[in-house]
Enzyme design. Structure first.
Site, PDB file in Angstrom:
ATOM      1  N   THR A 123       1.933  -7.678  -1.959  1.00  0.00           N
ATOM      2  CA  THR A 123       0.618  -8.765  -2.016  1.00  0.00           C
ATOM      3  C   THR A 123      -0.027  -9.016  -2.522  1.00  0.00           C
ATOM      4  O   THR A 123      -0.521  -7.447  -2.725  1.00  0.00           O
ATOM      5  CB  THR A 123       1.054 -10.056  -0.562  1.00  0.00           C
ATOM      6  OG1 THR A 123       1.948  -9.271   0.022  1.00  0.00           O
ATOM      7  CG2 THR A 123      -0.093 -11.386  -0.750  1.00  0.00           C
ATOM      8  N   ASN A 155       6.598  -9.924  -1.198  1.00  0.00           N
ATOM      9  CA  ASN A 155       6.504  -8.924   0.097  1.00  0.00           C
ATOM     10  C   ASN A 155       5.899  -7.053   0.168  1.00  0.00           C
ATOM     11  O   ASN A 155       5.220  -6.730   0.211  1.00  0.00           O
ATOM     12  CB  ASN A 155       7.675  -9.019   0.184  1.00  0.00           C
ATOM     13  CG  ASN A 155       7.473  -8.822   1.608  1.00  0.00           C
ATOM     14  OD1 ASN A 155       6.272  -8.823   2.451  1.00  0.00           O
ATOM     15  ND2 ASN A 155       8.966  -8.513   2.880  1.00  0.00           N
ATOM     16  N   SER A 176       5.682 -16.601   7.338  1.00  0.00           N
ATOM     17  CA  SER A 176       4.214 -15.469   6.272  1.00  0.00           C
ATOM     18  C   SER A 176       3.369 -15.561   7.010  1.00  0.00           C
ATOM     19  O   SER A 176       3.169 -16.353   7.785  1.00  0.00           O
ATOM     20  CB  SER A 176       4.185 -16.037   4.972  1.00  0.00           C
ATOM     21  OG  SER A 176       3.251 -16.148   4.553  1.00  0.00           O
ATOM     22  N   SER A 177       2.454 -14.429   6.611  1.00  0.00           N
ATOM     23  CA  SER A 177       1.194 -14.596   6.884  1.00  0.00           C
ATOM     24  C   SER A 177      -0.288 -14.445   5.934  1.00  0.00           C
ATOM     25  O   SER A 177      -1.187 -14.384   6.590  1.00  0.00           O
ATOM     26  CB  SER A 177       0.758 -12.792   7.857  1.00  0.00           C
ATOM     27  OG  SER A 177       1.805 -12.380   8.402  1.00  0.00           O
TER      28      SER A 177
HETATM   29  O1  DON Z   1       4.299 -13.344   3.621  1.00  0.00           O
HETATM   30  C1  DON Z   1       4.019 -12.286   3.832  1.00  0.00           C
HETATM   31  O2  DON Z   1       2.704 -12.730   4.853  1.00  0.00           O
HETATM   32  C2  DON Z   1       4.158 -11.185   3.536  1.00  0.00           C
HETATM   33  N1  DON Z   1       5.043 -11.161   2.440  1.00  0.00           N
HETATM   34  C3  DON Z   1       3.133 -10.007   3.293  1.00  0.00           C
HETATM   35  C4  DON Z   1       3.283  -9.524   2.301  1.00  0.00           C
HETATM   36  C5  DON Z   1       2.245  -8.076   1.765  1.00  0.00           C
HETATM   37  O3  DON Z   1       0.855  -8.729   2.041  1.00  0.00           O
HETATM   38  C6  DON Z   1       2.276  -7.201   1.259  1.00  0.00           C
HETATM   39  N2  DON Z   1       0.670  -6.294   1.128  1.00  0.00           N
HETATM   40  N3  DON Z   1       1.072  -5.603   1.730  1.00  0.00           N
END
Ligand code: DON
Length: 560
Positions: free
Chosen positions: A369, A389, A440-441
């Site tokens: 992300t 992700n 998602s977060s």
């Molecule tokens: O949407 C989400 O919550 C995750 N796919 C986010 C992934 C993420 O932040 C990876 N980075 N460190």
């Protein structure tokens, strides 16, 4: 003696002044982009200098990150954007990936009911239908000022000219090389040895961008690019078809908005859990005078941890794609409900997570992300978090098209109660269904104070995103820090399960950690990674903009 004392005081004040000064991010008068790479921030800023607005800069910055930061910047992923226009109108756009039409609830579970390791994280079966290009072009069509041709051209130039590999980037590429080769084959672009200082050029990506520049959304979701993408994914055993691509649409959603003390917060609605979870946490801590307890003091950590514990328990049970499940948002964010949630909290002892389930709500159920923040010279602000992700997504790289594909399917709950790669355990609300968006977060957020734009903030970090955004806001408004200082300050994280609190290394005193342990908090000291990588903008009292570009990465600001 008196003289020595006075000199010491002056010295201390002077040193405090310099350390504060060192901690100040870039300050500009009118416009700013803060992102994971200077190349992307600069291209976004240049677009605004040419008369473009924040939405034009969003397209340029995001695509530049796909070139300069393939770890997470993407064409093959998805994300969310929260905006606040210069006239105060706020909104948000959901360009989250979707499960393919052929996806099934138990697609990652074997005949004995066990989750099959790696299937939802590695290789083509892990890919959700990408949303990024649809999102960018939707935002641009509605609010952009400059023609798409002008906005995308500098990114094409960057891909052709190439990007110099940083030290951090060389290290990550080295760490992930074997797994990328294992997934994408040994003739893939990233199979070669890549060192710090090398220039990586992306002619294939430049060609893909050119098609999008000429044909818009259809250039990605239909025709040559779509065909190549589907061929690659299916060759590697993935489910995505040309119908999946053709059917993808970004969605405008009403953002989550709420007040915390004298602030008005605007954040992302489901299918991101970010806004609702942030609202629950902030409302649970609001009655406690944390500004008096002090930044990262034992009492502050306790209040925040206990609020996080309760909010994540709700998150994991109730939240999912609102197009598929009913989410009891009004109840979850109701003041009385949240007051009751904190009833059994005491400063004497940690509440074990086993004693905290999701709230008892009657509902009728219909059954790596990256973030960037932009403020433009017209007063528009946008907050964008976008993701593949995992680092380099599912590790499948399209050598034909020049980009990585996501492994977002892991954000679904493959099986209720079994944790995903972020240790998040989900429930029925986030189970897999065809065309459903995974929870998602991501928490792109904008803060208003006294009715005016005050802060734009967000971060990567999986499940730690929400708590990193939270701490950044509190650092500025409760603990009086500047933007850079707030971003750099040490962070901690709790997410209900596992029942442990993560602390960034070297950021917390032994005394604080010992006190917390004695009160029954489980502290993860062995495996404390960095938590979040926040990129934010603060509007200062003199109306200038201060950047907070996280020191944990190569993040950088540009503006004028
Ligand atoms: O949407 C989400 O919550 C995750 N796919 C986010 C992934 C993420 O932040 C990876 N980075 N460190």
């Amino acid at each position: 003696m008196k003289k020595i004392f006075t000199v010491s005081i002056l010295l201390v004040l002077w040193c405090y002044g310099c350390s504060k000064k060192q901690n100040t991010g870039l300050v500009t008068n009118k416009a700013m982009v803060v992102s994971a790479r200077i190349e992307a921030s600069q291209i976004g800023s240049d677009i605004m200098k040419k008369g473009g607005n924040a939405f034009d800069a969003m397209v340029a910055t995001e695509l530049s990150l796909a070139v300069a930061y393939p770890f997470a910047g993407n064409l093959g992923g998805g994300g969310f954007m929260v905006y606040r226009l210069e006239n105060g109108v706020a909104g948000s756009l959901d360009f989250r990936e979707k499960a393919p039409m052929a996806a099934t609830k138990n697609m990652y579970v074997d005949s004995l009911g066990n989750v099959i390791p790696n299937l939802s994280t590695l290789g083509a079966k892990a890919i959700g239908v990408p949303g990024t290009i649809a999102g960018l072009l939707e935002a641009h069509e509605k609010y952009g000022k400059l023609p798409l041709r002008e906005v995308i051209q500098p990114v094409i130039n960057l891909a052709v000219k190439g990007v110099v590999v940083t030290k951090k980037q060389a290290n990550t590429l080295k760490n992930y090389k074997d797994i990328i080769v294992q997934t994408s084959g040994d003739s893939t672009y990233f199979a070669k040895e890549i060192k710090e200082g090398d220039t990586l050029k992306y002619p294939k990506l430049a060609a893909t961008l050119k098609i999008i520049q000429q044909q818009g959304k259809d250039g990605f979701y239909k025709g040559k690019v779509a065909k190549s993408l589907v061929n690659l994914i299916q060759k590697h055993g993935g489910l995505i078809t040309k119908e999946d691509l053709a059917a993808y649409q970004a969605k405008w959603r009403k953002p989550i908005t709420f007040n915390y003390k004298n602030l008005h917060i605007i954040s992302m609605a489901p299918p991101s859990s970010g806004g609702i979870t942030l609202e629950e946490i902030m409302k649970m801590i609001a009655p406690y005078p944390i500004e008096k307890y002090g930044h990262n003091s034992t009492k502050t950590i306790q209040v925040i941890t206990e609020a996080e514990r309760r909010a994540y328990a709700d998150r994991n049970y109730f939240l999912g794609d609102p197009d598929f499940v009913h989410i009891p948002t009004d109840t979850l964010t109701n003041d009385e409900y949240l007051k009751k949630r904190m009833h059994n909290f005491s400063f004497e002892k940690a509440t074990p997570s086993t004693a905290v389930s999701h709230g008892n709500i009657q509902i009728v159920e219909s059954n790596e992300t990256t973030h960037f923040s932009i403020v433009d010279q017209y007063g528009n602000a946008i907050s964008v978090t976008t993701t593949l992700n995992g680092a380099y997504g599912c590790k499948l790289y399209s050598d034909d098209l020049g980009f990585f594909l996501n492994n977002e399917m892991d954000d679904f709950s493959s099986k209720p109660g079994v944790p995903n790669m972020f240790g998040l355990t989900g429930a029925e609300a986030n189970s897999i269904a065809p065309q459903k968006r995974m929870l998602s977060s991501m928490t792109p957020t904008i803060v208003e104070k006294d009715g005016k734009l005050a802060m734009v903030v967000g971060t990567p970090g999986g499940s730690t995103i929400i708590t990193s955004v939270l701490q950044t806001i509190l650092n500025v408004y409760d603990f009086n820090m500047g933007m850079q200082q707030a971003v750099d300050a040490a962070r901690f994280h709790h997410q209900w399960l596992p029942d442990e609190v993560m602390f960034e290394p070297n950021g917390f005193s032994k005394n604080t950690l010992d006190t917390l342990k004695s009160k029954g908090y489980y502290i993860n000291e062995n495996n404390s990674p960095i938590i979040g990588k926040v990129d934010a903008i603060l509007r200062l009292d003199n109306q200038k903009l201060e950047a907070g570009a996280d020191k944990r990465g190569d993040d950088a600001a540009a503006g004028f």
